[in-house]
Enzyme design. Structure first.
Site, mmCIF file in Angstrom:
data_model
loop_
_atom_site.group_PDB
_atom_site.id
_atom_site.type_symbol
_atom_site.label_atom_id
_atom_site.label_comp_id
_atom_site.label_asym_id
_atom_site.label_seq_id
_atom_site.Cartn_x
_atom_site.Cartn_y
_atom_site.Cartn_z
ATOM 1 N N HIS A 18 2.927 -6.315 11.206
ATOM 2 C CA HIS A 18 2.142 -5.769 10.111
ATOM 3 C C HIS A 18 1.581 -4.405 10.489
ATOM 4 O O HIS A 18 1.634 -3.466 9.706
ATOM 5 C CB HIS A 18 1.005 -6.719 9.730
ATOM 6 C CG HIS A 18 0.288 -6.316 8.481
ATOM 7 N ND1 HIS A 18 -0.643 -7.116 7.862
ATOM 8 C CD2 HIS A 18 0.348 -5.193 7.724
ATOM 9 C CE1 HIS A 18 -1.114 -6.505 6.777
ATOM 10 N NE2 HIS A 18 -0.536 -5.327 6.679
ATOM 11 N N GLU A 30 1.078 2.931 7.120
ATOM 12 C CA GLU A 30 0.566 2.524 8.427
ATOM 13 C C GLU A 30 0.297 3.735 9.309
ATOM 14 O O GLU A 30 -0.689 3.757 10.061
ATOM 15 C CB GLU A 30 1.561 1.565 9.105
ATOM 16 C CG GLU A 30 1.677 0.203 8.435
ATOM 17 C CD GLU A 30 0.366 -0.576 8.455
ATOM 18 O OE1 GLU A 30 -0.309 -0.591 9.501
ATOM 19 O OE2 GLU A 30 0.010 -1.168 7.420
ATOM 20 N N HIS A 43 -3.557 4.288 10.084
ATOM 21 C CA HIS A 43 -3.869 3.795 11.427
ATOM 22 C C HIS A 43 -3.283 4.655 12.545
ATOM 23 O O HIS A 43 -3.942 4.892 13.561
ATOM 24 C CB HIS A 43 -3.358 2.361 11.580
ATOM 25 C CG HIS A 43 -3.886 1.416 10.552
ATOM 26 N ND1 HIS A 43 -5.197 1.020 10.507
ATOM 27 C CD2 HIS A 43 -3.262 0.789 9.507
ATOM 28 C CE1 HIS A 43 -5.382 0.185 9.490
ATOM 29 N NE2 HIS A 43 -4.227 0.028 8.861
#
Length: 257
Positions: free
Chosen positions: A46, A99, A103
């Protein structure tokens, strides 16, 4: 936490169980497509989430670090296998972009993760090193089984020697908790560490005999580790048609005479 504070303490590496993810999406929207991996017992990535202890985030740390999909060409095939968007290949690049921007731009604080290729390649490395299906299998926890949260936690601690964070999705209509994600944590030097002190969603530390479990799963209930996406359930509660109720009442009156 100040918006300008992009410092963080740990990296949370999250693997998801695709069957549960697809079931959750399908229950939310019956028309939602979901592409399960061809291999069974196959956990997918994930994300890798830099996180400050006892806080959420930081996120979106560097707006100038634009996502460039061409930089992932050397590992694109492996990403499509181990870090796919379960909504289908058409949206996979969107997932990687999300992502990275949310992040990856924060993970750039450490040299080992300071560009796209390094960030995603590290996820692949950890996915190969910490194969969650094997970790659970070593403690006889297999798909299509029901287990306590403590048993799942003990299996991971037995294999890794560190405390994970265990996440469930709860089906309130049927009163079933499904194993959804398992998160393990790393220091800035990329060493495996306990996840103690992380704040992710509704997971909290729960005291149990012998220690603490970080989870959002109900500690006193069994957790289902599904092997297949359950069949679509009727959204409305089952009800008898009015004419059948009338016939049933007539029958009961006759039967009790």
């Amino acid at each position: 936490m100040s918006v300008q504070d992009h410092n963080w303490d740990v990296l949370i590496f999250t693997q998801q169980w695709p069957v549960t993810t697809c079931y959750h999406w399908r229950e939310e929207n019956p028309d939602q497509e979901c592409s399960l991996p061809q291999k069974k017992e196959f956990w997918t990535i994930h994300g890798i989430w830099p996180t400050k202890l006892h806080q959420m985030g930081p996120n979106f740390c560097n707006n100038s670090a634009n996502f460039d999909p061409s930089k992932l060409n050397p590992i694109e095939d492996r990403l499509e296998t181990f870090w796919p968007d379960l909504k289908g290949m058409d949206s996979t690049e969107w997932l990687w972009k999300h992502e990275w921007q949310k992040h990856g731009t924060c993970a750039m604080l450490v040299e080992e993760l300071d560009n796209e290729l390094k960030y995603f390649e590290q996820g692949l490395t950890w996915r190969e090193e910490y194969i969650m299906s094997r970790i659970l299998d070593a403690s006889d926890i297999h798909p299509d089984s029901n287990n306590t949260v403590a048993a799942i936690n003990n299996a991971i601690v037995k294999a890794l020697g560190k405390n994970p964070s265990i996440h469930c999705l709860y089906d309130g209509k049927h009163g079933i908790s499904y194993l959804s994600e398992i998160r393990i944590c790393f220091s800035k030097s990329l060493e495996l560490i306990d996840c103690d002190g992380i704040k992710q969603g509704d997971a909290v530390p729960v005291g149990v005999p012998g220690g603490t479990i970080i989870t959002n799963c109900h500690i006193g209930s069994l957790v289902h580790y599904p092997s297949l996406v359950p069949p679509l359930q009727r959204k409305s509660h089952w009800k008898l048609p009015l004419v059948n109720v009338y016939k049933l009442l007539q029958f009961l009156m006759w039967f009790t005479l």
